[in-house]
Design a protein around this motif. Structure first.
Motif, mmCIF file in Angstrom:
data_model
loop_
_atom_site.group_PDB
_atom_site.id
_atom_site.type_symbol
_atom_site.label_atom_id
_atom_site.label_comp_id
_atom_site.label_asym_id
_atom_site.label_seq_id
_atom_site.Cartn_x
_atom_site.Cartn_y
_atom_site.Cartn_z
ATOM 1 N N LEU A 52 -2.475 7.522 5.910
ATOM 2 C CA LEU A 52 -3.902 7.713 6.208
ATOM 3 C C LEU A 52 -4.389 6.614 7.157
ATOM 4 C CD1 LEU A 52 -5.536 9.983 4.908
ATOM 5 C CD2 LEU A 52 -6.605 8.287 3.473
ATOM 6 N N ILE A 53 -3.983 5.391 6.847
ATOM 7 C CA ILE A 53 -4.376 4.279 7.711
ATOM 8 C C ILE A 53 -3.786 4.454 9.101
ATOM 9 C CG2 ILE A 53 -4.123 1.788 8.054
ATOM 10 C CD1 ILE A 53 -4.314 1.521 5.006
ATOM 11 N N ILE A 68 0.877 -1.178 0.000
ATOM 12 C CA ILE A 68 0.000 0.000 0.000
ATOM 13 C C ILE A 68 0.907 1.219 0.000
ATOM 14 C CG2 ILE A 68 -1.729 1.275 1.293
ATOM 15 C CD1 ILE A 68 -2.612 -1.380 2.497
ATOM 16 N N THR A 69 0.635 2.191 -0.849
ATOM 17 C CA THR A 69 1.581 3.308 -1.006
ATOM 18 C C THR A 69 1.678 4.150 0.266
ATOM 19 O OG1 THR A 69 -0.189 4.584 -1.927
ATOM 20 C CG2 THR A 69 1.290 3.501 -3.479
ATOM 21 N N PHE A 116 1.270 7.268 0.959
ATOM 22 C CA PHE A 116 0.209 8.206 1.314
ATOM 23 C C PHE A 116 -0.937 7.489 2.004
ATOM 24 C CE2 PHE A 116 -3.858 10.177 0.195
ATOM 25 C CZ PHE A 116 -3.712 11.365 0.869
ATOM 26 N N TYR A 117 -1.370 6.379 1.403
ATOM 27 C CA TYR A 117 -2.515 5.690 1.997
ATOM 28 C C TYR A 117 -2.149 5.046 3.318
ATOM 29 C CZ TYR A 117 -5.193 6.590 -2.133
ATOM 30 O OH TYR A 117 -5.862 7.226 -3.124
ATOM 31 N N SER A 118 -0.894 4.598 3.429
ATOM 32 C CA SER A 118 -0.553 3.982 4.715
ATOM 33 C C SER A 118 -0.495 5.031 5.808
ATOM 34 C CB SER A 118 0.742 3.184 4.612
ATOM 35 O OG SER A 118 1.808 3.997 4.310
ATOM 36 N N ASN A 166 2.461 -4.804 5.594
ATOM 37 C CA ASN A 166 2.562 -3.960 4.411
ATOM 38 C C ASN A 166 3.957 -3.923 3.790
ATOM 39 O OD1 ASN A 166 1.615 -2.212 2.497
ATOM 40 N ND2 ASN A 166 2.083 -0.412 3.707
#
Lengths: 475, 211
Positions: free
Chosen positions: B95-96, B88-89, B91-93, B139
């Motif tokens: 966010l997570i 998962i890139t 940025f999204y990680s 991840n």
């Protein structure tokens, strides 16, 4: 005194053999430790107690009746593994140094498992479970192959994370039981009603995941087929026949808190669900397995599932659990040891590469077939009895509909295993390598199968009373 | 003061979500060790002095110095520079990661109402550390990152065990044991072996065993 003997002697003998690297010392260490374990176990069975021990030791380690039972099963398995190891050394022509390392690691591993069985304190039990991971990982990597390194790495990593989560569970349990301020099992049992039920459940979820990883129950079983198939065969037998049981004993002891706190419906639900899931995982994979040691590993997952289903059945379940522990450990040990013979004869772990086993080495062939019959639960072997009792208990407890998936999974597993085993035993492909096996490669399995037959045909009355008394004690 | 330390500890986790250089992970790990050391000497009062001394030495020497030093040596020897593209890139990680923080603190405040003497900040941060490290393990792909994230997981658990340190100091000491054995002894041995055998510690090479 006897407890310190079984806990300290393996370390001493292991160190001695590691340092001296002498053939005689190695033999004494390898065969002496199981002998001492047998003596200690039988002393306890005949109620002969030699109770001299330093205070702190007798406080933290104790042999209760269920511990004695698990210790005896472990001793039987360990003795057969020790005898088989002699043949294993010969098959591979190990140097004295390698033998010493093997003996050192295996003795430490057994010591760690003894610690798990005898610990009276939850945190101490956890420490020893962790110790079993550390010691057995090196054994899995003993043959120094690429694939065994992969298996050992997965084993260490997955089990370490699992065991770390179990530690979180223990911390949460100590938060839940602040008023008790002790993690001794006796204190936890006695004052179970004082524990905050909400936190107890959360703590149990963590401990269940942690120890469940170690037991290899689905869905935490990812490491198990790899580790069991890549370890040397005697080590696989030890992993499957004793390590899974000892971790199961950990869950068993924690679950008792629920029984005393009248919350067992929560844990029983978890056990029933994961138990059936394990049966399902095994039945899904068993038909497409290409590797016979992996097949045995999946069968271990199945049998652990049976244990969990039995444990969820309450009072009658305890009897089934104890019977199933013994039956599974002995038959699986016999199977894994025989698989070591096959691996030596054919130099391959693939089912397709092995055929005509009965012609090539009749003794190995018959052992392979009979052990398989023992594990799938052909009467008169005791696995049949435990499976039968599970069905009966499901029926009487109003869970009749669960017997349908139960039978379905068992039929698939039985078909899958027997198909593979018969394909290996019969056939006509001649394959002309002539490797000879020594008698130590057959003797342990024969003894194990005889014990199983005796138990299956006529369970000795003393043993029946003993198992019943444990079941009565606990509920 | 302890509150600030704990918040700092939480922030290090967000930093880990954002970076991909392996050395940055190791430095974060060392920084976490220092923070835990300060927490131990400031916050724990009711246990014997030698217990505090043991914990202090352990956190400072092992967590903040020995393990990071050792890992840095391994990394430089094997010339591992950065994490490969994660599943998962970044940025999204990140966010997570923020979501994990929100979840952790909601859970902690909710749990503190159950009257068991839980300090929400302690509990929440350790929960965040544990869940976030588990997420990172899933991840990321490099084996060395797995080891680093495992050590962060242990730091989270250490923090959690500190919250019961005054009642059960033994638990904290046992947690330390785990650290020492698993972190240094086994992972180091196996990691070096895998690097030798597989040439590049990447979990995608460990696919020989499967069904």
């Amino acid at each position: 005194m006897m407890i310190s003997l079984v806990l300290l002697l393996p370390i001493l003998l292991g160190l001695l053999s590691y340092i001296t690297k002498n053939k005689v010392v190695n033999r004494i260490a390898l065969l002496g430790t199981p002998l001492v374990n047998i003596l200690v176990a039988s002393a306890y069975w005949f109620n002969y107690q030699w109770d001299w021990a330093p205070g702190w030791l007798s406080e933290y380690f104790r042999v209760d009746s269920i511990g004695l039972y698990f210790f005896s099963v472990m001793t039987i398995v360990f003795s057969s593994v020790a005898i088989y190891s002699l043949s294993y050394f010969k098959q591979h022509n190990f140097s004295l140094k390698q033998e010493s390392v093997y003996i050192f690691e295996i003795l430490l591993f057994v010591m760690a498992m003894t610690g798990v069985i005898m610990a009276t304190h939850l945190a101490l039990l956890w420490v020893f479970v962790e110790a079993t991971t550390l010691t057995s990982a090196l054994l899995i990597y003993f043959e120094k192959k690429k694939s065994s390194l992969e298996a050992a790495w997965k084993y260490v990593y997955i089990c370490s994370i699992g065991i770390t989560l179990a530690f979180v569970g223990i911390i949460l349990l100590s938060i839940a039981s602040r008023s008790i301020d002790s993690l001794f099992f006796t204190d936890l049992y006695k004052r179970a009603s004082e524990i905050n039920p909400f936190w107890l459940k959360i703590a149990f979820a963590f401990i269940f995941v942690g120890l469940g990883t170690k037991i290899g129950i689905a869905p935490f079983h990812a490491w198990l087929p790899d580790a069991h198939s890549e370890a040397p065969s005697p080590v696989s037998a030890l992993l499957s026949g004793t390590l899974l049981n000892t971790a199961f004993l950990g869950i068993f002891r924690v679950q008792e808190i629920f029984v005393f706190a009248d919350l067992e419906s929560f844990s029983n639900f978890l056990f029933l669900g994961t138990g059936f899931l394990s049966l399902m995982v095994c039945s899904v994979f068993i038909l497409r397995l290409k590797n016979y040691k992996r097949m045995l590993a999946y069968s271990s997952i199945e049998n652990m599932g049976l244990l969990f289903i039995a444990l969820s059945l309450g009072k009658t379940g305890i009897f089934i659990v104890l019977l199933q522990v013994l039956a599974h450990s002995l038959s699986k040990t016999s199977l894994f040891l025989t698989s070591g013979n096959i691996l030596y004869l054919y130099k391959s772990k693939k089912i397709d590469d092995v055929s005509c086993l009965l012609k090539k080495d009749p003794r190995t062939g018959w052992l392979w077939i009979i052990s398989m019959l023992a594990i799938i639960g052909m009467p008169p072997f005791p696995v049949f009895l435990s499976k039968f009792l599970i069905v009966k208990a499901l029926w009487t407890q109003g869970l009749t509909w669960l017997t349908i998936p139960f039978f379905l999974f068992l039929v698939i597993i039985t078909y899958g295993m027997s198909r593979a085993v018969f394909n290996m035993a019969f056939g006509d492909k001649e394959n002309l390598t002539h490797n000879k096996l020594t008698y130590t490669a057959y003797l342990p399995q024969i003894v194990l199968l005889i014990i199983l037959l005796v138990i299956g045909i006529n369970l000795p009355r003393e043993m029946l009373n003993f198992i019943n008394s444990i079941a009565g004690l606990i509920n | 003061m302890t509150d600030i330390l704990i918040i700092l500890l939480g922030t290090t986790m967000l930093y880990v979500f954002a970076v991909s250089r392996i050395e940055a992970y190791v430095k974060t790990l060392a920084f976490q060790g220092v923070l835990l050391f300060l927490l131990v000497i400031i916050d724990i009062k009711q246990i014997y002095w030698f217990n505090i001394a043991f914990l202090g030495i352990e956190t400072l020497a092992i967590k903040a110095i020995i393990i990071p030093y050792f890992l840095l040596k391994v990394i430089r020897k094997n010339e591992i520079v950065r994490e490969v593209e994660p599943f998962i890139t970044q940025f999204y990680s990140l966010l997570i990661g923020v979501l994990i923080f929100i979840f952790g603190f909601i859970a902690a405040f909710w749990a503190s109402k159950t009257n068991t003497g839980i300090k929400p900040l302690y509990f929440g941060t350790s929960l965040v550390l544990i869940i976030a490290s588990l997420f990172l393990i899933v991840n990321r792909k490099k084996i060395i990152t797995h080891i680093l994230c495992y050590l962060m997981l242990e730091n989270g658990i250490f923090l959690l065990s500190l919250s019961v340190a005054n009642e059960m100091p033994m638990l904290v000491n046992i947690g330390v044991l785990l650290d020492f054995f698993v972190g240094v002894y086994l992972f180091a041995i196996f990691f070096n072996k895998i690097h030798e055998m597989y040439d590049g510690g990447h979990i995608d090479v460990l696919t020989e065993l499967k069904d």
